[in-house]
Design a protein around this motif. Structure first.
Motif, PDB file in Angstrom:
ATOM      1  N   GLY A  10      63.413  67.020  -7.764  1.00  0.00           N
ATOM      2  CA  GLY A  10      63.573  65.763  -7.367  1.00  0.00           C
ATOM      3  C   GLY A  10      62.430  64.816  -8.392  1.00  0.00           C
ATOM      4  O   GLY A  10      61.581  65.384  -8.908  1.00  0.00           O
ATOM      5  N   ARG A  11      62.454  63.441  -8.129  1.00  0.00           N
ATOM      6  CA  ARG A  11      61.546  62.611  -9.146  1.00  0.00           C
ATOM      7  C   ARG A  11      61.313  61.406  -8.278  1.00  0.00           C
ATOM      8  O   ARG A  11      62.054  60.973  -7.435  1.00  0.00           O
ATOM      9  CB  ARG A  11      62.104  62.527 -10.541  1.00  0.00           C
ATOM     10  N   LEU A  12      59.983  61.118  -8.756  1.00  0.00           N
ATOM     11  CA  LEU A  12      59.237  59.565  -8.303  1.00  0.00           C
ATOM     12  C   LEU A  12      59.337  58.769  -9.607  1.00  0.00           C
ATOM     13  O   LEU A  12      58.955  59.367 -10.666  1.00  0.00           O
ATOM     14  CB  LEU A  12      58.004  59.744  -7.734  1.00  0.00           C
ATOM     15  N   ALA A  13      60.045  57.793  -9.385  1.00  0.00           N
ATOM     16  CA  ALA A  13      60.307  57.000 -10.964  1.00  0.00           C
ATOM     17  C   ALA A  13      59.925  55.580 -10.714  1.00  0.00           C
ATOM     18  O   ALA A  13      60.819  54.653 -10.902  1.00  0.00           O
ATOM     19  CB  ALA A  13      61.691  57.309 -11.398  1.00  0.00           C
ATOM     20  N   PRO A  14      58.532  55.122 -10.640  1.00  0.00           N
ATOM     21  CA  PRO A  14      58.311  53.837 -10.357  1.00  0.00           C
ATOM     22  C   PRO A  14      58.154  53.048 -11.736  1.00  0.00           C
ATOM     23  O   PRO A  14      57.860  53.847 -12.549  1.00  0.00           O
ATOM     24  CB  PRO A  14      56.716  53.967  -9.712  1.00  0.00           C
ATOM     25  N   SER A  15      58.430  51.939 -11.784  1.00  0.00           N
ATOM     26  CA  SER A  15      58.233  50.883 -12.744  1.00  0.00           C
ATOM     27  C   SER A  15      56.785  50.359 -12.642  1.00  0.00           C
ATOM     28  O   SER A  15      56.580  49.675 -11.683  1.00  0.00           O
ATOM     29  CB  SER A  15      59.329  50.161 -13.137  1.00  0.00           C
ATOM     30  N   PRO A  16      56.033  50.392 -13.792  1.00  0.00           N
ATOM     31  CA  PRO A  16      54.747  49.739 -13.507  1.00  0.00           C
ATOM     32  C   PRO A  16      54.691  48.211 -13.753  1.00  0.00           C
ATOM     33  O   PRO A  16      54.053  47.489 -14.794  1.00  0.00           O
ATOM     34  CB  PRO A  16      53.747  50.443 -14.553  1.00  0.00           C
ATOM     35  N   LEU A  44      56.803  63.345 -11.187  1.00  0.00           N
ATOM     36  CA  LEU A  44      56.491  61.891 -11.539  1.00  0.00           C
ATOM     37  C   LEU A  44      56.977  61.340 -12.955  1.00  0.00           C
ATOM     38  O   LEU A  44      56.281  61.950 -13.890  1.00  0.00           O
ATOM     39  CB  LEU A  44      55.027  61.545 -11.205  1.00  0.00           C
ATOM     40  N   ARG A  45      57.609  60.537 -12.944  1.00  0.00           N
ATOM     41  CA  ARG A  45      58.167  59.637 -14.238  1.00  0.00           C
ATOM     42  C   ARG A  45      57.698  58.313 -14.389  1.00  0.00           C
ATOM     43  O   ARG A  45      57.873  57.781 -13.212  1.00  0.00           O
ATOM     44  CB  ARG A  45      59.693  60.001 -14.500  1.00  0.00           C
ATOM     45  N   ASN A  46      56.901  58.101 -15.533  1.00  0.00           N
ATOM     46  CA  ASN A  46      56.363  56.557 -15.458  1.00  0.00           C
ATOM     47  C   ASN A  46      57.566  55.976 -16.027  1.00  0.00           C
ATOM     48  O   ASN A  46      57.593  55.922 -17.404  1.00  0.00           O
ATOM     49  CB  ASN A  46      55.334  56.718 -15.989  1.00  0.00           C
ATOM     50  N   ASP A  47      58.320  54.956 -15.582  1.00  0.00           N
ATOM     51  CA  ASP A  47      59.292  54.206 -16.148  1.00  0.00           C
ATOM     52  C   ASP A  47      58.908  52.988 -16.908  1.00  0.00           C
ATOM     53  O   ASP A  47      59.052  51.594 -16.635  1.00  0.00           O
ATOM     54  CB  ASP A  47      60.274  53.722 -15.219  1.00  0.00           C
ATOM     55  N   ASP A  48      58.183  53.162 -17.979  1.00  0.00           N
ATOM     56  CA  ASP A  48      57.245  52.062 -18.605  1.00  0.00           C
ATOM     57  C   ASP A  48      57.981  51.644 -19.883  1.00  0.00           C
ATOM     58  O   ASP A  48      57.458  51.726 -20.853  1.00  0.00           O
ATOM     59  CB  ASP A  48      55.773  52.480 -18.938  1.00  0.00           C
ATOM     60  N   SER A 200      68.444  50.579 -22.662  1.00  0.00           N
ATOM     61  CA  SER A 200      68.480  50.019 -21.321  1.00  0.00           C
ATOM     62  C   SER A 200      67.990  51.117 -20.218  1.00  0.00           C
ATOM     63  O   SER A 200      67.925  52.444 -20.551  1.00  0.00           O
ATOM     64  CB  SER A 200      69.998  49.815 -21.237  1.00  0.00           C
ATOM     65  N   TYR A 201      67.977  50.613 -18.945  1.00  0.00           N
ATOM     66  CA  TYR A 201      67.368  51.413 -17.773  1.00  0.00           C
ATOM     67  C   TYR A 201      68.408  52.499 -17.804  1.00  0.00           C
ATOM     68  O   TYR A 201      68.207  53.579 -17.544  1.00  0.00           O
ATOM     69  CB  TYR A 201      67.119  50.641 -16.728  1.00  0.00           C
ATOM     70  N   GLN A 202      69.813  51.935 -17.795  1.00  0.00           N
ATOM     71  CA  GLN A 202      70.887  52.965 -17.352  1.00  0.00           C
ATOM     72  C   GLN A 202      70.746  53.988 -18.338  1.00  0.00           C
ATOM     73  O   GLN A 202      70.889  55.362 -17.941  1.00  0.00           O
ATOM     74  CB  GLN A 202      72.237  52.166 -17.501  1.00  0.00           C
ATOM     75  N   ALA A 204      68.107  55.207 -20.292  1.00  0.00           N
ATOM     76  CA  ALA A 204      66.919  56.052 -20.222  1.00  0.00           C
ATOM     77  C   ALA A 204      67.115  57.008 -18.962  1.00  0.00           C
ATOM     78  O   ALA A 204      66.627  58.148 -18.972  1.00  0.00           O
ATOM     79  CB  ALA A 204      65.869  55.061 -20.479  1.00  0.00           C
ATOM     80  N   CYS A 205      67.387  56.364 -17.915  1.00  0.00           N
ATOM     81  CA  CYS A 205      67.468  56.975 -16.504  1.00  0.00           C
ATOM     82  C   CYS A 205      68.284  58.301 -16.667  1.00  0.00           C
ATOM     83  O   CYS A 205      67.925  59.188 -16.278  1.00  0.00           O
ATOM     84  CB  CYS A 205      67.681  56.121 -15.620  1.00  0.00           C
ATOM     85  N   ALA A 206      69.387  58.003 -17.186  1.00  0.00           N
ATOM     86  CA  ALA A 206      70.400  59.071 -17.212  1.00  0.00           C
ATOM     87  C   ALA A 206      70.246  60.085 -18.294  1.00  0.00           C
ATOM     88  O   ALA A 206      70.264  61.216 -17.859  1.00  0.00           O
ATOM     89  CB  ALA A 206      72.042  58.707 -17.640  1.00  0.00           C
ATOM     90  N   VAL A 218      66.733  60.447  -5.750  1.00  0.00           N
ATOM     91  CA  VAL A 218      66.456  59.523  -4.337  1.00  0.00           C
ATOM     92  C   VAL A 218      65.831  58.333  -4.833  1.00  0.00           C
ATOM     93  O   VAL A 218      64.801  58.121  -5.492  1.00  0.00           O
ATOM     94  CB  VAL A 218      65.607  60.425  -3.451  1.00  0.00           C
ATOM     95  N   ARG A 219      66.509  57.151  -4.471  1.00  0.00           N
ATOM     96  CA  ARG A 219      65.913  55.939  -4.669  1.00  0.00           C
ATOM     97  C   ARG A 219      66.464  54.951  -4.094  1.00  0.00           C
ATOM     98  O   ARG A 219      67.297  55.132  -2.972  1.00  0.00           O
ATOM     99  CB  ARG A 219      66.324  55.722  -6.438  1.00  0.00           C
ATOM    100  N   GLY A 220      66.283  53.596  -4.154  1.00  0.00           N
ATOM    101  CA  GLY A 220      66.404  52.448  -3.250  1.00  0.00           C
ATOM    102  C   GLY A 220      68.044  52.235  -3.290  1.00  0.00           C
ATOM    103  O   GLY A 220      68.771  52.253  -4.464  1.00  0.00           O
ATOM    104  N   ASP A 222      69.409  49.389  -3.647  1.00  0.00           N
ATOM    105  CA  ASP A 222      69.694  48.283  -4.653  1.00  0.00           C
ATOM    106  C   ASP A 222      70.362  49.200  -5.867  1.00  0.00           C
ATOM    107  O   ASP A 222      70.810  48.263  -6.622  1.00  0.00           O
ATOM    108  CB  ASP A 222      68.692  47.692  -4.768  1.00  0.00           C
ATOM    109  N   LEU A 223      70.192  50.420  -6.086  1.00  0.00           N
ATOM    110  CA  LEU A 223      70.366  51.163  -7.255  1.00  0.00           C
ATOM    111  C   LEU A 223      71.726  51.648  -7.134  1.00  0.00           C
ATOM    112  O   LEU A 223      72.079  52.271  -8.362  1.00  0.00           O
ATOM    113  CB  LEU A 223      69.262  51.890  -7.965  1.00  0.00           C
ATOM    114  N   ILE A 224      72.642  51.396  -6.122  1.00  0.00           N
ATOM    115  CA  ILE A 224      73.865  52.019  -6.057  1.00  0.00           C
ATOM    116  C   ILE A 224      74.873  51.889  -7.176  1.00  0.00           C
ATOM    117  O   ILE A 224      75.360  52.573  -7.714  1.00  0.00           O
ATOM    118  CB  ILE A 224      74.627  51.977  -4.569  1.00  0.00           C
TER     119      ILE A 224
END
Ligand code: GLU
Length: 295
Positions: A10-16, A44-48, A200-202, A204-206, A218-220, A222-224
């Motif tokens: 799994g990952r935690l992927a916060p944006s700073p 932990l992935r830093n979405d910077d 784009s976020y889409q 990079a994330c994929a 696992v995420r909020g 709002d990202l469905i």
């Protein structure tokens, strides 16, 4: 004999973009609890990715807040690991290679229309927030056999993925149940690379979820809608699609979604006001088996 099931990753992927708030805490605590329950690994992935929006001071604050909360990860920008680097800003070559692959497969097209043009021409009113994309108008789409210009380096136009019009994309969400959306109706041709040369976020994330071997995202909630887009990117690149678990969003007493502007609910403010990590975990309704001690 069946091969052993893949280890949960799994990952935690916060944006700073600001200080983490209670809503982030809940999502990340759930992500950690799910990794723990599966006896898996958490990274932990830093979405910077976008240096115009992100502030490096927030990276250190983010890591400190997550550790304070009792979260631990076995891979990340601060601890390294086999999928390094864990800062998206250092992963551009991977995103660029993915873009080239999509270009070679003629699955993307260059777009010179501004967001404002797209909004004005979109058939349906735009329901998403400022962070979501309006449905791209079919009239703006070049024909599939139109000659494709080179990508350019740097990229100076927006590149969009051509979605399979009318196809219903589905996935089974671990929390929200079965999800479906029709490409071209619920979401349209979406950005994979921006004209200011930022992926784009889409995309990079994929790319990262695949490259880092993530088995459950696992995420909020709002990202469905983003998930449908990311499934298409993963598919186009020939990658497996992970499982998804979209959490309910936390709202304030007026029903407004918690966002970074709710400073009173930032973990820093709560901590200064004397709340303990255990208080926060209780507020979020998530307990971890072995919370890390306070730093
Ligand atoms: N970094 C994104 C955000 O903070 C979330 C990415 C994700 O979980 O896919 O909104």
């Amino acid at each position: 004999m069946l091969p052993p099931p893949p280890t949960y990753r799994g990952r935690l992927a916060p944006s700073p973009t600001g200080h983490l708030h209670l809503g982030h805490a809940r999502t990340f605590l759930l992500a950690a609890a799910r990794a723990q329950a599966a006896d898996g690994r958490l990274l932990l992935r830093n979405d910077d990715l976008d240096s115009t929006r992100y502030h490096m001071d927030f990276v250190a604050a983010m890591i400190e807040d997550l550790r304070w909360l009792g979260l631990a990860w076995s891979e990340g920008p601060d601890v390294g690991g086999p999928s390094a680097p864990y800062n998206q800003s250092q992963r551009r070559p991977l995103y660029r290679a993915a873009l080239a692959q999509l270009h070679a497969a003629r699955l993307i097209f260059p777009c010179t229309h501004s967001r404002r043009d797209v909004l004005a021409a979109a058939a349906a009113p735009h329901e998403g927030g400022a962070d979501d994309e309006p449905v791209y108008p079919a009239a703006f789409r070049p024909p599939p056999d139109a000659p494709l210009p080179p990508l350019g380096d740097p990229v100076t136009v927006n590149w969009r993925l051509r979605v399979p019009d009318g196809e219903t994309i589905t996935f089974q969400d671990g929390h929200a149940g079965p999800q479906s959306a029709v490409a071209g109706r619920d979401f349209g041709d979406f950005l994979v690379w921006r004209k200011d040369d930022v992926p784009s976020y889409q995309l990079a994330c994929a790319v990262d979820d695949a490259a880092m071997g993530i088995t459950e995202v696992v995420r909020g909630g709002d990202l469905i809608k983003s998930t449908f887009r990311q499934i298409l990117v993963l598919r186009a690149l020939g990658h497996a699609v992970p499982a998804y678990f979209h959490c309910d969003l936390m709202r304030d007493e007026n029903g407004v979604r918690l966002a970074k502007r709710h400073d009173a609910l930032s973990l820093r403010t709560l901590r200064t006001a004397g709340r303990t990590p255990r208080d926060i975990r209780r507020l979020c309704g998530v307990e971890l088996e072995t919370p890390q001690p306070l730093l």
